[in-house]
Design a protein around this motif. Sequence first.
Motif, short mmCIF file in Angstrom:
data_model
loop_
_atom_site.label_atom_id
_atom_site.label_comp_id
_atom_site.label_asym_id
_atom_site.label_seq_id
_atom_site.Cartn_x
_atom_site.Cartn_y
_atom_site.Cartn_z
N PRO A 1 -14.59 61.36 -80.99
CA PRO A 1 -13.42 61.72 -80.19
C PRO A 1 -13.52 61.21 -78.75
O PRO A 1 -14.59 61.30 -78.13
N THR B 1 -5.62 62.93 -84.07
CA THR B 1 -6.04 63.94 -83.10
C THR B 1 -7.26 64.66 -83.64
O THR B 1 -7.21 65.31 -84.69
N ALA B 2 -8.38 64.51 -82.93
CA ALA B 2 -9.62 65.16 -83.36
C ALA B 2 -9.61 66.63 -82.96
O ALA B 2 -10.04 67.50 -83.70
N GLN B 3 -9.12 66.88 -81.75
CA GLN B 3 -8.98 68.21 -81.18
C GLN B 3 -8.00 68.06 -80.03
O GLN B 3 -7.72 66.93 -79.63
N PRO B 4 -7.44 69.11 -79.52
CA PRO B 4 -6.45 68.96 -78.45
C PRO B 4 -6.95 68.09 -77.29
O PRO B 4 -8.03 68.34 -76.73
N TYR C 1 -7.91 64.92 -77.52
CA TYR C 1 -8.86 63.90 -77.96
C TYR C 1 -8.30 63.11 -79.14
O TYR C 1 -7.63 63.67 -80.01
#
Length: 351
Positions: free
Chosen positions: A20, A77-80, A82
């Motif tokens: 990410p 989207t890996a995490q918000p 990222y």
Amino acid sequence: MKEGAGLLAEYLLLLFTTAPRRPKALFNVLRGKRTVSTLFAWLTTDSLSLLGSCHGIPLVSFERATEQLVSDGWLETAQPGYLQLTTAGVAAQQRLTHTLYLPTAWENYQAADVRQFTAASQLALQVVSEAVHQQRRYYPITTDRHIQWQVKQWFRQWQSPTLGQQIQQELTAFLQTQTTELATVFSGSLTGFNFPGQTEQQLATQLDRQPLEIVVMRKDLNCHWVAWLKEQPTTPLAALLRPLLKATPVSSSAWQTYQDYRASQNLTLVAQRRKLKLSTVREHLLEVAILWPEFPAAELLTPVRIQQLAGLFSENPRIETWRFDTVQAAFPEIDFFWFRLYQIMRCHNAA
């Protein structure tokens, strides 16, 4: 390539990995923003050569390009906040490395003010070309008064009956170090007597490239031009470059803070002398540590802190995944400055 993926998006795709990454941090690096969080994010990915390389890229264009990559299924989207490559993105990236023009000298953005030298050298070459043909009435390619003054002073110093010949020899020698395609882009981009210079679209059509690739080529050529002139210090155009060379990629304020620290070895004293907050002094030192690998991080950290932090993360080699709350839980006396400095030191040691 998928229909709809623009060339800017394709270039940006090359900057992502399966790990990410924060697109906002990437944008800030391209624009030359020097917050410690941004610089550190790109230190961990060995991408600091991009710092300030695309100073004029609009945020809206950047956001549209990354949104397009997500829509095309190349990023996810890996995490918000990222993004990372998908399997399809990895395959697309591999194909793009064989089709797009890839810059090879952008690290020279840290060695000189490449943007200003580009403008100054282009004007200088125009002035010399017009002077050789005894032309006094023409439109200069830049209206920037400072650059005009700089070139005027340079021309007065170097003006002679042989200056045109010297410049021609200088240009010929440089162009011989480049491929035929790049030499065509460089020479075609110049403005001189009865030659207005070719546009990006004209060069793209001539070379069967896309206009944005010509933009990237021009930037890369100017970086190669800077590197070449640094090795030819007695030439006329090297004299134009000399005031724009950087002794260090670090900002002048941060470098002064570092020099004051070296003299006193006391961060609080440095803050008092420079009338800065202690937090600002620490930010300056972290900037120096990131951009200048010779920074004595181990000396500042002390063996005790190094031993504590090394033991804490001994089983996790991925430096970018280390968390400060892990440190706080084990060693509450160690604040974030020491944690970040240790991360920076380990990044440079691993390089």
